[in-house]
Each structure stands twice: as C-alpha cells, then as structure tokens.
Design a protein around this motif. Structure first.
Motif, mmCIF file in Angstrom:
data_model
loop_
_atom_site.group_PDB
_atom_site.id
_atom_site.type_symbol
_atom_site.label_atom_id
_atom_site.label_comp_id
_atom_site.label_asym_id
_atom_site.label_seq_id
_atom_site.Cartn_x
_atom_site.Cartn_y
_atom_site.Cartn_z
ATOM 1 N N ALA A 240 -36.143 -4.228 41.854
ATOM 2 C CA ALA A 240 -37.215 -3.428 42.817
ATOM 3 C C ALA A 240 -38.497 -4.398 43.396
ATOM 4 O O ALA A 240 -39.110 -3.800 44.049
ATOM 5 C CB ALA A 240 -38.141 -2.413 42.157
ATOM 6 N N HIS A 241 -38.243 -5.614 42.883
ATOM 7 C CA HIS A 241 -39.191 -6.596 43.305
ATOM 8 C C HIS A 241 -38.731 -7.548 44.379
ATOM 9 O O HIS A 241 -37.584 -7.594 44.735
ATOM 10 C CB HIS A 241 -39.361 -7.574 42.295
ATOM 11 N N ASN A 242 -39.778 -7.575 45.296
ATOM 12 C CA ASN A 242 -39.603 -8.069 46.849
ATOM 13 C C ASN A 242 -38.584 -9.430 46.830
ATOM 14 O O ASN A 242 -37.802 -9.619 47.655
ATOM 15 C CB ASN A 242 -40.794 -8.310 47.347
ATOM 16 N N GLY A 313 -39.562 -19.018 42.303
ATOM 17 C CA GLY A 313 -40.810 -18.506 43.088
ATOM 18 C C GLY A 313 -41.557 -17.474 42.089
ATOM 19 O O GLY A 313 -40.926 -17.056 41.030
ATOM 20 N N GLY A 314 -42.511 -16.810 42.708
ATOM 21 C CA GLY A 314 -43.133 -15.735 41.945
ATOM 22 C C GLY A 314 -44.404 -16.141 41.197
ATOM 23 O O GLY A 314 -45.489 -15.449 41.039
ATOM 24 N N ALA A 315 -44.322 -17.419 40.886
ATOM 25 C CA ALA A 315 -45.560 -18.042 40.055
ATOM 26 C C ALA A 315 -45.470 -19.454 40.476
ATOM 27 O O ALA A 315 -44.307 -19.891 40.531
ATOM 28 C CB ALA A 315 -45.438 -17.751 38.646
ATOM 29 N N HIS A 316 -46.556 -20.119 39.698
ATOM 30 C CA HIS A 316 -46.669 -21.671 40.066
ATOM 31 C C HIS A 316 -45.492 -22.464 39.314
ATOM 32 O O HIS A 316 -45.553 -22.166 38.190
ATOM 33 C CB HIS A 316 -47.886 -22.118 39.392
ATOM 34 N N LEU A 317 -44.696 -23.407 39.907
ATOM 35 C CA LEU A 317 -43.878 -24.127 39.337
ATOM 36 C C LEU A 317 -44.232 -25.607 39.323
ATOM 37 O O LEU A 317 -44.594 -26.403 40.401
ATOM 38 C CB LEU A 317 -42.471 -24.079 40.184
ATOM 39 N N GLN A 335 -38.115 -23.934 46.323
ATOM 40 C CA GLN A 335 -39.273 -23.085 45.891
ATOM 41 C C GLN A 335 -39.572 -21.945 46.713
ATOM 42 O O GLN A 335 -39.304 -22.206 48.096
ATOM 43 C CB GLN A 335 -40.497 -24.258 45.749
ATOM 44 N N VAL A 336 -40.014 -20.865 46.540
ATOM 45 C CA VAL A 336 -40.243 -19.747 47.178
ATOM 46 C C VAL A 336 -41.582 -19.134 46.658
ATOM 47 O O VAL A 336 -41.816 -18.850 45.706
ATOM 48 C CB VAL A 336 -39.138 -18.404 46.957
ATOM 49 N N PHE A 337 -42.423 -18.973 47.869
ATOM 50 C CA PHE A 337 -43.905 -18.686 47.723
ATOM 51 C C PHE A 337 -43.847 -17.368 48.748
ATOM 52 O O PHE A 337 -43.919 -17.689 49.989
ATOM 53 C CB PHE A 337 -44.792 -19.701 47.921
ATOM 54 N N GLY A 338 -43.976 -16.209 48.116
ATOM 55 C CA GLY A 338 -43.817 -14.936 48.608
ATOM 56 C C GLY A 338 -44.755 -14.000 48.257
ATOM 57 O O GLY A 338 -45.207 -14.032 47.239
ATOM 58 N N MET A 339 -44.729 -12.789 48.849
ATOM 59 C CA MET A 339 -45.629 -11.957 48.655
ATOM 60 C C MET A 339 -45.002 -10.545 49.283
ATOM 61 O O MET A 339 -44.475 -10.689 50.332
ATOM 62 C CB MET A 339 -46.772 -11.993 49.201
ATOM 63 N N ALA A 340 -45.073 -9.312 48.437
ATOM 64 C CA ALA A 340 -44.467 -7.957 48.756
ATOM 65 C C ALA A 340 -45.283 -7.698 50.047
ATOM 66 O O ALA A 340 -44.605 -7.068 50.944
ATOM 67 C CB ALA A 340 -44.702 -7.182 47.783
ATOM 68 N N GLU A 341 -46.528 -8.225 50.359
ATOM 69 C CA GLU A 341 -46.958 -7.572 51.769
ATOM 70 C C GLU A 341 -46.508 -8.391 52.731
ATOM 71 O O GLU A 341 -46.575 -8.014 53.915
ATOM 72 C CB GLU A 341 -48.446 -8.211 51.558
ATOM 73 N N GLY A 419 -55.407 -13.860 48.793
ATOM 74 C CA GLY A 419 -56.159 -14.216 47.520
ATOM 75 C C GLY A 419 -55.483 -15.506 47.071
ATOM 76 O O GLY A 419 -55.912 -15.977 45.896
ATOM 77 N N ASP A 420 -54.807 -16.164 47.852
ATOM 78 C CA ASP A 420 -54.116 -17.398 47.266
ATOM 79 C C ASP A 420 -55.085 -18.685 48.056
ATOM 80 O O ASP A 420 -55.554 -18.616 49.014
ATOM 81 C CB ASP A 420 -52.584 -17.746 47.418
ATOM 82 N N ARG A 421 -55.202 -19.955 47.204
ATOM 83 C CA ARG A 421 -55.839 -20.891 47.619
ATOM 84 C C ARG A 421 -54.760 -21.937 47.937
ATOM 85 O O ARG A 421 -53.944 -22.305 46.893
ATOM 86 C CB ARG A 421 -56.835 -21.538 46.756
ATOM 87 N N ALA A 436 -57.966 -17.019 44.252
ATOM 88 C CA ALA A 436 -59.294 -16.447 44.388
ATOM 89 C C ALA A 436 -59.096 -15.203 43.999
ATOM 90 O O ALA A 436 -60.199 -14.658 43.541
ATOM 91 C CB ALA A 436 -59.761 -16.697 45.462
ATOM 92 N N LYS A 437 -58.052 -14.475 43.723
ATOM 93 C CA LYS A 437 -57.915 -13.031 43.309
ATOM 94 C C LYS A 437 -58.132 -12.991 42.020
ATOM 95 O O LYS A 437 -57.612 -13.676 41.150
ATOM 96 C CB LYS A 437 -56.692 -12.345 43.897
ATOM 97 N N ASP A 438 -58.504 -11.961 41.376
ATOM 98 C CA ASP A 438 -58.852 -11.565 39.911
ATOM 99 C C ASP A 438 -57.607 -10.940 39.543
ATOM 100 O O ASP A 438 -57.609 -9.740 39.234
ATOM 101 C CB ASP A 438 -60.190 -10.507 39.836
ATOM 102 N N ASP A 445 -45.085 -11.654 36.560
ATOM 103 C CA ASP A 445 -45.700 -10.441 36.455
ATOM 104 C C ASP A 445 -47.100 -10.407 36.636
ATOM 105 O O ASP A 445 -47.756 -11.209 36.051
ATOM 106 C CB ASP A 445 -45.479 -9.752 34.884
ATOM 107 N N LYS A 446 -47.456 -9.540 37.582
ATOM 108 C CA LYS A 446 -48.788 -9.903 38.080
ATOM 109 C C LYS A 446 -49.742 -8.596 37.360
ATOM 110 O O LYS A 446 -49.283 -7.362 37.329
ATOM 111 C CB LYS A 446 -49.187 -9.449 39.782
ATOM 112 N N ILE A 447 -51.016 -9.271 36.682
ATOM 113 C CA ILE A 447 -51.814 -8.103 36.209
ATOM 114 C C ILE A 447 -53.051 -8.231 36.958
ATOM 115 O O ILE A 447 -53.686 -9.052 36.861
ATOM 116 C CB ILE A 447 -52.016 -8.312 34.924
#
Ligand code: OOB
Length: 545
Positions: A240-242, A313-317, A335-341, A419-421, A436-438, A445-447
């Motif tokens: 189900a993850h993008n 991808g999905g987190a810093h490598l 490397q894949v830097f993506g977002m479900a948005e 929210g990413d720098r 920058a996002k909290d 896994d994003k919390i």
C-alpha cells in the motif's frame, strides 16, 4: 449530518485550468485510467506472467479476469462510483485484485498499512465515511477482520467487512468472483484512491491521486528505471506504500507488462529465496532493510545474480552505506527520494557512481517545479540548503477534506511544502540535508510527533510530552518521548498505555525519558533541538524546529 461527521473540507483540489491544459498538451495526462491501462496490457500479452504469490502464478489474462470478477461481486454488494473502501491487506495477490476491481467501479481504495490499528483505522473510516473494507482474518497473529467488526459496531456506516481467505463470518472476497463482468467507469480525471501521508500533524492526512496524474508518474518511472515485459519485480515493502506501488513498483511493472512477485515476509532469507526462485530483476527497499540484506547476504550464501536494480528510498541512505551496497551487491543501486503527495526523484541508471552514492536523484518530469526557499519563502542562492517546495503534473494541490491544514501545507500559488530541507547540485540532483517537519522517520515508517504526543496527553498522569527522533544504528531514527508527569508512573506503563490506545506499534516510542519540565524557546515553544541535543550522536535530520 452533525459537526463530528461533517467533512472538514473539499475532497479534491483540482489543478488550475492553465496547468491541467499544459499537462495534457505535453502528453503527461492522456485520459487513460489505471485499470484501462491494465486491461490493454492483458489484451496485448494475455499469456505472459503477471503476478506470483506463494504457489499461485497468474498470467495477465488470469489477473484481468480476477479483477473483473471481483469488480462484479463488489458491484453486487452495492459498491460503486465515489464510495470509499478501506483496504488493509498484507502483500498478497488479492491486494492488487481488490485495488483494480475498485478502480473499475470508480470506488476509492483508502490505503491502510498492515501495522495500523484501531486508532488509525477508526480515523480512516470516520474521516472518509467508508462504507466497506477489505482485509484478511489474521496476519502475524493479529485479527484484522475482528478489528473491523469491532469498529463496525461503533461506526455502522461501515456496512461490509470483506475478508480474503477464511472469511470468519464476514463476506468472503473469494466468493465475489462468479466469472461475470460489469462495465468499467472510465474517468481519468477522477480521484482513483486515497493514499496515506507520512504527516506531521495530529491525525494522518489522506492524499487524493487521480488516474491521469498517477499513471503519468508510474509510466515515466517505468521508463526511467528501464522496466519492460522481462521485469520481475519483488514487492517487499508494504504494497500500500507509494514507493513499492508506483516508483515504479508493482503498478509500474504491470504497466510495462512485467511480473510482480509478492513477498509476504520482508526478512532477507525469504526474499533471497524468492529472488533466486523467480529470477527477480528489481526491487525497492528502505535503507534499514537494504542494510539487513547486505549483512545477511554472505551468511545466507544467496544467489542474487538476477537482481539488476536495487532501489533504496523512503529515508536517508548514508553515503557509506550506499557505497557498501554498491560494492557488496551486483545490482545497480538507485536512490529514490519520493513522497506520497507526488514528487519522486531518482538517480538515473547511467549516473556516475558518486552521484548515485551521494545524491537522492532528480525529479521525474521537466514540469516538476522545484523551489528551495528560506523561512520567509525567498529563494536561497543556488547550491544552498533550504526548504523544498514543489508543484507539478503529479503532485497534489490539496489533501482530502483538510482545508485548514491545506492553507499551511501549500503556498498560495499551489506549491506543496514538503517539509524536507535540500540543496540542488548544478546537475539538478537533490541532496536531502534535513527535515523541518515535526516527524520521526523510523526506518521509512513516518511518525507524526504531534499525533503520538496527543495520545500521551490523554493519560491522566501526563502533564506534558514531546516526541523527538533519537539516532539508531539500524533504523536511522527511533522515537523518544520526553514526558513530564503529574503522578509517578513507570515509563513501561506509558508504552503499554499507547498500545492500548490502538496505535500502530512502530509509533510507540522505544524510549521514554522523564523530565521535571520541557525546555522552551524564547517564544514558549517546546525546544526540540535542546531535547535532541541530549543524545550523544546527532540524528541525520537535525533541523526540526
Ligand atoms: C516515501 O513517501 P512517504 O510519503 O512515506 O514519505 C515522504 C518523506 C519525504 O518527504 C522525506 O521526508 C522522506 O519521506 N524521504 C526521504 C527519502 N525518501 C523519502 N528522506 C531522505 N532520503 C530519501 N531517499 O517515502 C516515498 C514515496 C515514493 C518513493 C520513495 C519514497
């Protein structure tokens, strides 16, 4: 409808006409639906293998027939255009059958992760007004169907609990297919599904993706990654993850006429067996899993010779881990830097090794607009780190029913605040420098800090709480909660309390630290930087407010 159930805003924020026109003229949006494309592929190459799940092996024609049969059965239950259906399934073939069957009906899957529990699932049902769900009886010892039935008692709008395999008194998914068919809804401008956002707010936000925009992103992803009818893609991350869905993922593989192999267990030994048995050519992992593969490869003496592409991808490598992956595995690293948005960046297959090891790639599309700005939304000088804003042909303009949040999450001219720098190299490649996002990124896994803090604050003994990331050797980050108590309470009880609130296990902080008071900034906000500074080594993303 009372205030509690009234939708808190628009379902879908369209792209302005001038943009939509441009995306069509440029051939990005072609007016084809996801299920339309799949049917086209099945007609063109009916006998090629499409999907492998355990001992089941389906050709594209068999897959297509199952989708049609399931769609007809769901239609008989009264599920149709615009209906929301929560999907919570492990990595099994039925995930894709259910998905495309719902697409055919114009109904919207709401993609829950297998780890979600009562709190998250209850929110999805309430927030979307879902009238049905599709799940399994149990997985990994947890009773999913029972969870939905408990929620159904509270939320009667959830009419149908549909269960794959042993139906346990629910509606049997497998019995829906009577070999018949219904006409497909073919509106490519419509929202196809609601994807989950990593989020940084109190409740998870939902992302409406259209057929037009999603098909564009996966078609281009498949091209960039060289997917073709010979591709054999191992779906290891939750389907189900993008990332495993469309970057290019399972959908990109189907699109290219290749074969998707479902890995029900994510452990290296199971995956390695599948890679060798099915001659897997490509897969996608989060860094933590890639590291586990690397560590296990020698020990398990695995034959990974067929694996040509390893996406991470999905987190810093970290660069040194990237280098070790390049040296230790025969596969080409990407490397894949993506977002479900929306926005997805890839290192290209022909990039120099150093670009692959040390950048997070460049966007899919020439029309992915990238701005890198300071705190006042002014562009930073080229090459400097700033906040990443983006807008483009497959990036949403608004979350589902979240008008108030949308005003903060998007600029007035429609850029999404990721929210990413990041900083951008002359080549156009982006390097993710922080966040920058909290949010805590626990191995992909994003919390959302605020979500867990709110749960903690409901405990009568808790006076104040703040969640921050702490460094972790394997996962990159884990969550630590700093808590101020009114009454004495062992930290372990707070963890048990959170589990009892029915939140996904990965959100329960591994560590709880008790403080007399939380440090505050001059303006009275919790000083999370000061809290993070208590850990001996810095976390990767040290830029959170
Ligand atoms: C993917 O999607 P989401 O929606 O779970 O999370 C998006 C966020 C990004 O905004 C960023 O903070 C982080 O995850 N992220 C990365 C990263 N890839 C994602 N941070 C550092 N390095 C990376 N390579 O995670 C996702 C969606 C599609 C494809 C790949 C990942």
């Amino acid at each position: 409808m009372n205030a509690r159930t009234a939708p808190a805003g628009r379902d879908f924020t369209p792209w302005p006409d001038s943009f939509a026109r441009r995306y069509r003229e440029r051939g990005y949006w072609r007016g084809q639906t996801l299920h339309g494309r799949l049917a086209e592929v099945a007609a063109r190459q009916p006998d090629r293998l499409a999907l492998v799940c355990g001992e089941r092996r389906w050709s594209h024609a068999m897959f297509d027939a199952r989708i049609r049969g399931a769609a007809a059965g769901l239609h008989r239950l009264g599920i149709g255009r615009g209906d929301r259906v929560v999907l919570q399934l492990p990595n099994i073939a039925e995930f894709h059958v259910a998905c495309f069957a719902l697409f055919r009906l114009g109904a919207l899957p709401v993609f829950a992760l297998p780890a979600h529990r009562e709190a998250e699932i209850g929110h999805f049902i309430k927030h979307t007004g879902a009238r049905a769900c599709i799940t399994v009886a149990r997985e990994g010892g947890f009773g999913h169907a029972a969870l939905f039935r408990r929620l159904q008692a509270r939320l009667p709008q959830l009419r149908d609990v549909i269960v794959v395999g042993d139906a346990e008194g629910g509606i049997a998914f497998d019995a829906l297919d009577r070999g018949d068919d219904v006409a497909a809804v073919d509106d490519a401008t419509a929202v196809a599904f609601l994807q989950l956002s990593g989020g940084s707010t109190g409740t998870p936000k939902l992302i409406p993706r259209t057929h037009d925009d999603y098909l564009y992103s996966l078609r281009e992803s498949a091209r960039i990654c060289g997917f073709d009818p010979d591709t054999r893609y191992l779906c290891v991350l939750p389907a189900a993850h993008n990332f495993p869905m469309s970057s290019p993922g399972a959908f990109g593989t189907f699109h290219a006429g290749g074969c998707v192999v479902m890995a029900r267990q994510p452990d290296p030994a199971s995956s390695f067996r599948l890679i060798a048995r099915e001659r897997i050519t490509a897969t996608a992992l989060v860094p933590a899993l890639a590291l586990a593969w690397l560590e296990s490869k020698a020990r398990l003496d695995a034959d990974l010779s067929s694996l040509a592409l390893l996406q991470v991808g999905g987190a810093h490598l970290p660069r040194d881990v990237a280098r070790r992956l390049m040296d230790g595995l025969e596969a080409r690293l990407q490397q894949v830097f993506g977002m479900a948005e929306g926005l997805v960046n890839y290192t290209r297959l022909d990039d120099a090794d150093e670009a692959i090891a040390s950048t997070q790639g460049r966007p899919i599309s020439e029309d992915d607009e990238i701005r890198i700005v300071d705190d006042a939304d002014r562009d930073v000088p080229e090459g400097e780190v700033g906040h990443l804003l983006t807008r483009g042909p497959y990036t949403i303009r608004g979350y589902y029913r979240a008008d108030a949040h949308n005003r903060d999450a998007f600029t007035d001219d429609g850029f999404y605040r990721t929210g990413d720098r990041v900083r951008r190299l002359a080549s156009g490649h982006l390097v993710v420098a922080g966040r920058a996002k909290d949010q805590i990124n626990r191995g992909g896994d994003k919390i959302a800090a605020e979500e867990v803090e709110s749960h903690l604050m409901t405990h009568p003994a808790v006076f104040d709480a703040a969640l921050v990331a702490m460094p972790d050797r394997w996962l990159g980050e884990k969550a630590c909660a700093f808590v101020v108590l009114r009454d004495a309470l062992p930290p372990r009880e707070l963890q048990a309390y959170l589990r009892g609130r029915g939140i996904a296990a990965y959100k329960v902080p591994e560590r709880i630290e008790l403080l007399e008071a939380l440090p505050r900034t001059a303006v009275g906000k919790v000083d999370k930087r000061a809290l993070r500074a208590r850990f001996p080594s810095p976390v990767f993303q040290e830029t959170t407010p």
